[in-house]
Design a protein around this motif. Structure first.
Motif, PDB file in Angstrom:
ATOM      1  N   THR A  91     -48.801 -12.098 -13.516  1.00 27.73           N
ATOM      2  CA  THR A  91     -49.568 -12.287 -12.278  1.00 27.73           C
ATOM      3  C   THR A  91     -50.991 -11.766 -12.438  1.00 27.73           C
ATOM      4  OG1 THR A  91     -47.539 -12.090 -10.979  1.00 27.73           O
ATOM      5  CG2 THR A  91     -49.623 -11.793  -9.810  1.00 27.73           C
ATOM      6  N   TYR A  92     -51.117 -10.601 -13.075  1.00 29.72           N
ATOM      7  CA  TYR A  92     -52.450 -10.030 -13.305  1.00 29.72           C
ATOM      8  C   TYR A  92     -53.312 -10.981 -14.128  1.00 29.72           C
ATOM      9  CZ  TYR A  92     -56.240  -7.248 -15.160  1.00 29.72           C
ATOM     10  OH  TYR A  92     -57.495  -6.815 -15.513  1.00 29.72           O
ATOM     11  N   ILE A  93     -52.769 -11.503 -15.221  1.00 31.19           N
ATOM     12  CA  ILE A  93     -53.551 -12.381 -16.098  1.00 31.19           C
ATOM     13  C   ILE A  93     -53.967 -13.650 -15.360  1.00 31.19           C
ATOM     14  CG2 ILE A  93     -53.441 -13.834 -18.174  1.00 31.19           C
ATOM     15  CD1 ILE A  93     -51.676 -11.656 -19.443  1.00 31.19           C
ATOM     16  N   LEU A  94     -53.032 -14.257 -14.646  1.00 34.36           N
ATOM     17  CA  LEU A  94     -53.340 -15.503 -13.932  1.00 34.36           C
ATOM     18  C   LEU A  94     -54.413 -15.281 -12.875  1.00 34.36           C
ATOM     19  CD1 LEU A  94     -49.751 -16.975 -13.492  1.00 34.36           C
ATOM     20  CD2 LEU A  94     -51.493 -17.692 -15.134  1.00 34.36           C
ATOM     21  N   ASN A  95     -54.338 -14.164 -12.182  1.00 34.39           N
ATOM     22  CA  ASN A  95     -55.371 -13.858 -11.181  1.00 34.39           C
ATOM     23  C   ASN A  95     -56.692 -13.499 -11.841  1.00 34.39           C
ATOM     24  OD1 ASN A  95     -54.320 -14.210  -8.517  1.00 34.39           O
ATOM     25  ND2 ASN A  95     -52.972 -12.450  -8.845  1.00 34.39           N
ATOM     26  N   THR A 120     -53.445 -17.410  -5.861  1.00 39.40           N
ATOM     27  CA  THR A 120     -53.946 -18.436  -4.943  1.00 39.40           C
ATOM     28  C   THR A 120     -54.767 -19.507  -5.654  1.00 39.40           C
ATOM     29  OG1 THR A 120     -55.874 -17.052  -4.447  1.00 39.40           O
ATOM     30  CG2 THR A 120     -53.957 -16.844  -3.001  1.00 39.40           C
ATOM     31  N   SER A 121     -55.241 -19.227  -6.865  1.00 37.25           N
ATOM     32  CA  SER A 121     -56.038 -20.221  -7.586  1.00 37.25           C
ATOM     33  C   SER A 121     -55.188 -21.353  -8.133  1.00 37.25           C
ATOM     34  CB  SER A 121     -56.796 -19.553  -8.746  1.00 37.25           C
ATOM     35  OG  SER A 121     -55.887 -18.970  -9.679  1.00 37.25           O
ATOM     36  N   LEU A 122     -53.880 -21.128  -8.289  1.00 38.37           N
ATOM     37  CA  LEU A 122     -53.002 -22.152  -8.873  1.00 38.37           C
ATOM     38  C   LEU A 122     -52.880 -23.364  -7.950  1.00 38.37           C
ATOM     39  CD1 LEU A 122     -49.943 -20.283 -10.482  1.00 38.37           C
ATOM     40  CD2 LEU A 122     -51.709 -21.608 -11.651  1.00 38.37           C
TER      41      LEU A 122
END
Length: 506
Positions: A91-95, A120-122
């Motif tokens: 989650t940290y990496i994706l955000n 939320t960017s996904l």
């Protein structure tokens, strides 16, 4: 040149040659190129725009290879993430990178469903295998892509100064950092490594390491560039299976790390015909000289390349195999087309035998850390000529002929009894003790010594006591370097890339 052109040019030149062998699948350059085009067109149809991030959360597999090139063809930046990464770190990496598209397996359904609310960017999830009744609002099934999208290549929209990928470091000392690699960085690094390894399209390279790890990733990128064949595996968990694979596929290139070589050295390999191996490479951590000797005894017909690198520069140093007998504890000289030197804390260049920080200059010096200007400023600095330098954070020394020797990480140096001790020097001595399979040396707090030296040892089949180890150390080490504590372990903690994780030792 753009990184996706590694595949495209090989597909044009060698369309029917097998480029990738994975499990029972054998795909040609042309087949991979067309599948990557279909996925790239699908990504663009989902709204992927130039320099948007595409996160790839997959194990080593055909779909991951295709997704890497598809993200590039669509104009995006691919972000490979270790398949062993847990949800909090994922989650940290994706955000952190603000990923717009995630490509993963349907087997990760529960993780993915939770991610949608937290990242939320996904905008789109691409699933490489189906799941029952997914609760995802916007997802694509991988198989449907090949029915609904064209195999024609999308129009190129990037130049070589655009980012190709973000490779996140392991984060053993804090939050993971996304190393920004532009197309020109990757192309230069691949060309330089291919040059000193002498790769040609006849090479068959073994891919044991995760493609989320830059050492593993470059086996794919380089092999597709020089038109060879990559045999992609999940790891070295079952060594006998891998040795059989080398024999069957006539593999010529074996990229390993110290933990893999430790396993190999404990095995009887006489039952396998491994004569096809042309070269072996090692990086991630330096091999102790005793292991280098043992590897060469086991594979006398193959060249062994001892190397040093870090994600921020990809590869930095390599030792020409003909130098191994003369200086087995060296990690070599600068890779072709680059420059390195050693500096003290005042920024003065140091000479023969002096210990200081390794500084790197060249087109392989990456662009910095994603969205992290403060840490970028520490690691990446401008030279008087205006180009980027990488301050590695690693201490080195140099001999009279310019060959370099790793001493320690700056923050790993142990200060005991007023003396500075490099853990690697103690580890090398312990590795030479018969029966020692793996070693890690750290400093632990001590009210009298400041820091005491503690050694964690994994034994092979030989029985040994703390007294045996200390007796050996007294013969081979100066008094202030002798460990105060010895702890025998069944195994040492490691990262997903096989590095010993000292932060978990105490």
């Amino acid at each position: 040149m753009l990184v996706q052109e590694f595949l495209e040019q090989s597909a044009a030149r060698l369309p029917h040659k097998v480029a990738l062998i994975c499990n029972k699948q054998r795909l040609t350059f042309e087949e991979i190129d067309k599948q990557a085009n279909r996925l790239a067109n699908a990504l663009q149809a989902q709204g992927l725009e130039r320099s948007d991030r595409v996160a790839l959360y997959l194990p080593n597999c055909v779909e991951l290879v295709i997704a890497i090139f598809a993200a590039l063809k669509a104009g995006g930046i691919f972000v490979p993430i270790s398949y062993t990464t847990k949800q909090q770190k994922l989650t940290y990496i994706l955000n952190n990178c603000q990923a717009k598209i995630l490509i993963t397996s349907g087997r990760q359904a529960s993780i993915v469903e939770n991610l949608v609310e937290k990242v939320t960017s996904l905008k789109t999830i691409v699933l490489t295998s189906s799941i029952d009744k997914p609760r995802l609002k916007n997802y694509l099934n991988y198989e449907d892509i090949y029915i609904n999208y064209s195999e024609e290549a999308p129009k190129k929209i990037n130049i070589d100064l655009d980012l190709a990928c973000l490779i996140y470091t392991s984060g053993s000392t804090g939050d993971p950092k996304g190393v920004m690699c532009d197309h020109s960085n990757v192309v230069f690094a691949a060309n330089s490594i291919i040059q000193y390894l002498g790769n040609t399209e006849t090479d068959v390279v073994l891919g044991l390491l995760p493609l989320s790890f830059d050492y593993g990733l470059y086996q794919l990128l380089m092999t597709f560039k020089f038109g060879g064949t990559l045999v992609l595996e999940q790891g070295f968990t079952f060594p006998a299976v891998i040795l059989k694979r080398i024999q069957e596929e006539k593999i010529t290139g074996f990229p390993g790390v110290p933990t893999i070589y430790s396993m190999l050295l404990s095995m009887d390999i006489d039952a396998y015909n491994l004569s096809s191996l042309r070269y072996l490479t090692n990086t991630a951590a330096a091999l102790p000289p005793s292991h280098i000797t043992a590897i060469r005894d086991k594979f006398p017909w193959a060249k062994l390349f001892s190397m040093y690198g870090l994600t921020e520069t990809k590869r930095t140093l390599y030792l020409p195999p003909e130098e191994l007998d003369k200086r087995p504890d060296s990690v070599g000289i600068a890779i072709p087309g680059t420059e390195v030197w050693i500096e003290d804390e005042a920024g003065q260049r140091l000479g023969v035998g002096q210990v200081g920080e390794l500084v790197v200059r060249g087109r392989h010096v990456m662009r910095g850390y994603w969205n992290d200007p403060s840490r970028t400023a520490i690691r990446f600095r401008s030279s008087p000529a205006g180009d980027r330098l990488c301050y590695t954070g690693d201490l080195f020394k140099m001999d009279a002929e310019g060959f370099l020797y790793f001493v320690a990480r700056k923050d790993d140096i142990i200060k005991s009894r007023g003396e500075k001790v490099a853990p690697k020097e103690v580890e090398n001595v312990l590795y030479a003790l018969e029966g020692v399979k793996e070693v890690a040396v750290i400093g632990v707090s001590d009210p009298i010594l400041g820091q005491a030296i503690k050694a964690f040892i994994v034994l092979g089949e030989v029985q040994m006591t703390e007294t045996d180890v200390l007796r050996y150390c007294r013969t081979h080490l100066e008094d202030f370097m002798i460990p105060k504590y010895i702890e025998f372990c069944s195994e040492l903690p490691k990262t997903s890339t096989g590095k010993i994780k000292k932060i978990d030792l105490n």
